[in-house]
Design a protein around this motif. Structure first.
Motif, mmCIF file in Angstrom:
data_model
loop_
_atom_site.group_PDB
_atom_site.id
_atom_site.type_symbol
_atom_site.label_atom_id
_atom_site.label_comp_id
_atom_site.label_asym_id
_atom_site.label_seq_id
_atom_site.Cartn_x
_atom_site.Cartn_y
_atom_site.Cartn_z
ATOM 1 N N MET A 53 38.235 34.022 39.341
ATOM 2 C CA MET A 53 38.565 34.679 38.068
ATOM 3 C C MET A 53 37.948 36.082 38.027
ATOM 4 S SD MET A 53 38.193 32.890 34.360
ATOM 5 C CE MET A 53 36.592 33.562 33.989
ATOM 6 N N THR A 54 38.709 37.055 37.552
ATOM 7 C CA THR A 54 38.168 38.420 37.488
ATOM 8 C C THR A 54 37.078 38.499 36.422
ATOM 9 O OG1 THR A 54 40.364 39.193 38.038
ATOM 10 C CG2 THR A 54 38.818 40.849 37.265
ATOM 11 N N PRO A 55 35.912 39.054 36.771
ATOM 12 C CA PRO A 55 34.832 39.145 35.787
ATOM 13 C C PRO A 55 35.218 40.046 34.603
ATOM 14 C CG PRO A 55 34.088 39.752 38.010
ATOM 15 C CD PRO A 55 35.565 39.626 38.057
ATOM 16 N N ALA A 56 34.572 39.806 33.448
ATOM 17 C CA ALA A 56 34.869 40.591 32.249
ATOM 18 C C ALA A 56 34.480 42.059 32.435
ATOM 19 C CB ALA A 56 34.129 39.994 31.059
ATOM 20 N N HIS A 57 33.410 42.294 33.214
ATOM 21 C CA HIS A 57 32.934 43.663 33.447
ATOM 22 C C HIS A 57 33.122 44.024 34.916
ATOM 23 C CE1 HIS A 57 30.827 43.322 29.672
ATOM 24 N NE2 HIS A 57 30.176 42.271 30.105
ATOM 25 N N LEU A 58 33.090 45.327 35.189
ATOM 26 C CA LEU A 58 33.130 45.780 36.585
ATOM 27 C C LEU A 58 31.859 45.319 37.307
ATOM 28 C CD1 LEU A 58 34.363 47.569 38.865
ATOM 29 C CD2 LEU A 58 33.011 49.464 37.931
ATOM 30 N N ALA A 102 33.315 39.690 42.430
ATOM 31 C CA ALA A 102 33.127 41.126 42.182
ATOM 32 C C ALA A 102 34.380 41.895 42.599
ATOM 33 C CB ALA A 102 31.916 41.630 42.963
ATOM 34 N N GLN A 103 34.763 42.881 41.776
ATOM 35 C CA GLN A 103 35.981 43.655 42.068
ATOM 36 C C GLN A 103 35.787 44.552 43.285
ATOM 37 O OE1 GLN A 103 34.444 43.420 39.146
ATOM 38 N NE2 GLN A 103 35.867 43.303 37.418
ATOM 39 N N VAL A 104 34.534 44.980 43.542
ATOM 40 C CA VAL A 104 34.259 45.862 44.684
ATOM 41 C C VAL A 104 33.101 45.265 45.489
ATOM 42 C CG1 VAL A 104 33.490 48.167 45.390
ATOM 43 C CG2 VAL A 104 35.045 47.929 43.439
ATOM 44 N N LYS A 105 33.352 45.074 46.779
ATOM 45 C CA LYS A 105 32.296 44.565 47.660
ATOM 46 C C LYS A 105 32.135 45.526 48.834
ATOM 47 C CE LYS A 105 33.380 39.776 46.638
ATOM 48 N NZ LYS A 105 33.740 38.451 47.207
ATOM 49 N N ILE A 106 30.912 45.967 49.041
ATOM 50 C CA ILE A 106 30.624 46.895 50.127
ATOM 51 C C ILE A 106 29.604 46.242 51.051
ATOM 52 C CG2 ILE A 106 29.687 49.191 50.704
ATOM 53 C CD1 ILE A 106 32.258 49.367 48.991
ATOM 54 N N PHE A 107 29.849 46.325 52.348
ATOM 55 C CA PHE A 107 28.831 45.904 53.316
ATOM 56 C C PHE A 107 28.397 47.154 54.060
ATOM 57 C CE2 PHE A 107 26.972 43.978 57.074
ATOM 58 C CZ PHE A 107 26.288 42.911 56.528
ATOM 59 N N LEU A 108 27.162 47.560 53.789
ATOM 60 C CA LEU A 108 26.666 48.829 54.312
ATOM 61 C C LEU A 108 25.822 48.579 55.560
ATOM 62 C CD1 LEU A 108 26.691 51.806 53.538
ATOM 63 C CD2 LEU A 108 24.649 51.405 52.173
ATOM 64 N N THR A 109 26.253 49.147 56.677
ATOM 65 C CA THR A 109 25.480 48.973 57.910
ATOM 66 C C THR A 109 25.045 50.339 58.414
ATOM 67 O OG1 THR A 109 27.401 49.218 59.351
ATOM 68 C CG2 THR A 109 26.883 46.988 58.624
ATOM 69 N N ALA A 110 24.155 50.322 59.385
ATOM 70 C CA ALA A 110 23.774 51.546 60.101
ATOM 71 C C ALA A 110 23.083 51.062 61.372
ATOM 72 C CB ALA A 110 22.838 52.415 59.271
ATOM 73 N N SER A 111 23.104 51.902 62.403
ATOM 74 C CA SER A 111 22.454 51.508 63.656
ATOM 75 C C SER A 111 20.957 51.319 63.405
ATOM 76 C CB SER A 111 22.648 52.611 64.697
ATOM 77 O OG SER A 111 21.966 53.780 64.266
ATOM 78 N N ARG A 170 22.929 36.089 38.182
ATOM 79 C CA ARG A 170 24.242 35.911 37.521
ATOM 80 C C ARG A 170 24.127 36.134 36.018
ATOM 81 N NH1 ARG A 170 26.032 30.603 40.922
ATOM 82 N NH2 ARG A 170 26.857 31.722 42.726
ATOM 83 N N GLU A 171 23.023 35.688 35.423
ATOM 84 C CA GLU A 171 22.825 35.924 33.976
ATOM 85 C C GLU A 171 22.722 37.415 33.695
ATOM 86 O OE1 GLU A 171 19.457 33.776 32.473
ATOM 87 O OE2 GLU A 171 20.393 31.889 33.118
ATOM 88 N N ILE A 172 21.977 38.114 34.549
ATOM 89 C CA ILE A 172 21.799 39.560 34.372
ATOM 90 C C ILE A 172 23.158 40.278 34.447
ATOM 91 C CG2 ILE A 172 20.827 41.621 35.485
ATOM 92 C CD1 ILE A 172 18.386 39.840 36.222
ATOM 93 N N ALA A 173 24.026 39.812 35.352
ATOM 94 C CA ALA A 173 25.331 40.468 35.543
ATOM 95 C C ALA A 173 26.231 40.330 34.321
ATOM 96 C CB ALA A 173 26.025 39.903 36.776
ATOM 97 N N LEU A 174 25.893 39.412 33.425
ATOM 98 C CA LEU A 174 26.722 39.240 32.225
ATOM 99 C C LEU A 174 26.493 40.365 31.212
ATOM 100 C CD1 LEU A 174 26.252 35.384 31.593
ATOM 101 C CD2 LEU A 174 28.227 36.555 32.605
ATOM 102 N N GLN A 175 25.419 41.146 31.422
ATOM 103 C CA GLN A 175 25.058 42.166 30.426
ATOM 104 C C GLN A 175 26.036 43.335 30.343
ATOM 105 O OE1 GLN A 175 21.009 43.431 31.007
ATOM 106 N NE2 GLN A 175 20.262 41.337 31.099
ATOM 107 N N GLY A 176 26.770 43.588 31.421
ATOM 108 C CA GLY A 176 27.709 44.717 31.389
ATOM 109 C C GLY A 176 28.088 45.127 32.793
ATOM 110 N N PRO A 177 28.876 46.195 32.933
ATOM 111 C CA PRO A 177 29.264 46.680 34.260
ATOM 112 C C PRO A 177 28.010 46.948 35.099
ATOM 113 C CG PRO A 177 30.419 47.881 32.532
ATOM 114 C CD PRO A 177 29.397 47.039 31.847
ATOM 115 N N VAL A 178 28.019 46.513 36.346
ATOM 116 C CA VAL A 178 26.771 46.552 37.122
ATOM 117 C C VAL A 178 27.020 46.810 38.610
ATOM 118 C CG1 VAL A 178 26.716 44.037 37.597
ATOM 119 C CG2 VAL A 178 24.563 45.298 37.405
ATOM 120 N N VAL A 179 26.056 47.484 39.221
ATOM 121 C CA VAL A 179 25.984 47.587 40.680
ATOM 122 C C VAL A 179 24.799 46.734 41.101
ATOM 123 C CG1 VAL A 179 25.646 49.093 42.667
ATOM 124 C CG2 VAL A 179 26.738 50.005 40.626
ATOM 125 N N MET A 180 25.023 45.757 41.965
ATOM 126 C CA MET A 180 23.921 44.911 42.422
ATOM 127 C C MET A 180 23.800 45.030 43.937
ATOM 128 S SD MET A 180 23.302 41.101 40.913
ATOM 129 C CE MET A 180 23.065 41.248 39.163
#
Ligand code: DC
Length: 229
Positions: A1-6, A145-154, A122-132
């Motif tokens: 289900m799409t979350p209520a907030h970004l 989450a609508q946007v998922k990033i996997f950040l790597t570097a050598s 998960r409770e914290i994420a209910l507070q509003g649009p969030v970057v975790m």
């Protein structure tokens, strides 16, 4: 289900630049931000303070529950959020201390410790649009989450960044020692049975080895714009 907030999940290995990027992105987008690594690090600090063994899973869960940890998402705070535990504010010096860094991966490997953290995240994420930011945000904490990033570097790029950060704080650590530490933490995070570090199947993988933090943020903003379109 799409979350209520970004919801924007940023995962990746140690020193991949997750927190710098996640904090900068949250500032640009005027949304909330939490580095979940700080929660595991806070528990590691509490364990060191109370001489709780890093392999005593049950004692660690009790310690977390008893410490009455309060996390508030506060864009004005130096970290972008505040953590108060055992009656004091947990600052960057505590979170990044060598003693905390040395035990945190062992502590973060316990399934019951992770359950307690995930519940609270998960409770914290209910507070509003969030970057975790973390290791398991896109896979476990916020799988919708609508946007998922996997950040790597050598490893070389991550060592150079961590070394520069430490030098700025007046600490000189050799490249050899830092490489060993980072590779050992990578191994512990990837090989643990509970929520190991892996990209979510729907994550955008970004290799930041040759990119500045601002370039990575701009790239993620493009992904966010597409997700919102
Ligand atoms: O990102 P960091 O270096 O502050 O993370 C500290 C430790 O916590 C690291 O060993 C991985 C672990 N961690 C985790 O297992 N899951 C998260 N969501 C965040 C951090």
């Amino acid at each position: 289900m799409t979350p209520a907030h970004l919801q924007i999940a940023i995962d990746g290995p140690a020193a991949s630049g997750k927190t710098t990027v996640a904090h900068g992105l949250a500032r640009n987008l005027h949304i909330l931000y939490l580095d979940t690594g700080a929660m595991y690090r806070t528990l590691a600090f509490l364990a060191l303070q109370t001489r709780t063994e890093a392999d005593n899973e049950i004692a660690l869960v009790h310690l977390w529950d008893a410490a009455g940890v309060k996390i508030s998402l506060d864009a004005e705070a130096p970290l972008g959020f505040r953590i108060v535990a055992a009656g004091r504010e947990i600052d960057e010096a505590i979170l990044q201390s060598n003693q905390v860094t040395a035990v945190v991966s062992t502590i973060a490997a316990h399934p019951r410790v992770r359950d307690a953290m995930v519940r609270s995240q998960r409770e914290i994420a209910l507070q509003g649009p969030v970057v975790m930011a973390g290791r398991d945000i896109g896979t476990v904490v916020l799988p919708s989450a609508q946007v998922k990033i996997f950040l790597t570097a050598s490893v070389e790029a991550r060592v150079a960044r961590r070394r520069a950060q430490l030098q700025e704080a007046g600490v000189d650590v050799s490249v050899h020692q830092l490489s060993q530490e980072i590779e050992e933490r990578d191994r512990l995070d990837r090989e643990r049975a509970a929520s190991p570090l892996v990209p979510a199947p729907d994550a955008h993988v970004i290799d930041s080895s040759a990119m500045t933090a601002d370039e990575v943020i701009a790239e993620i903003e493009r992904v966010v714009a597409l997700a919102r379109a």
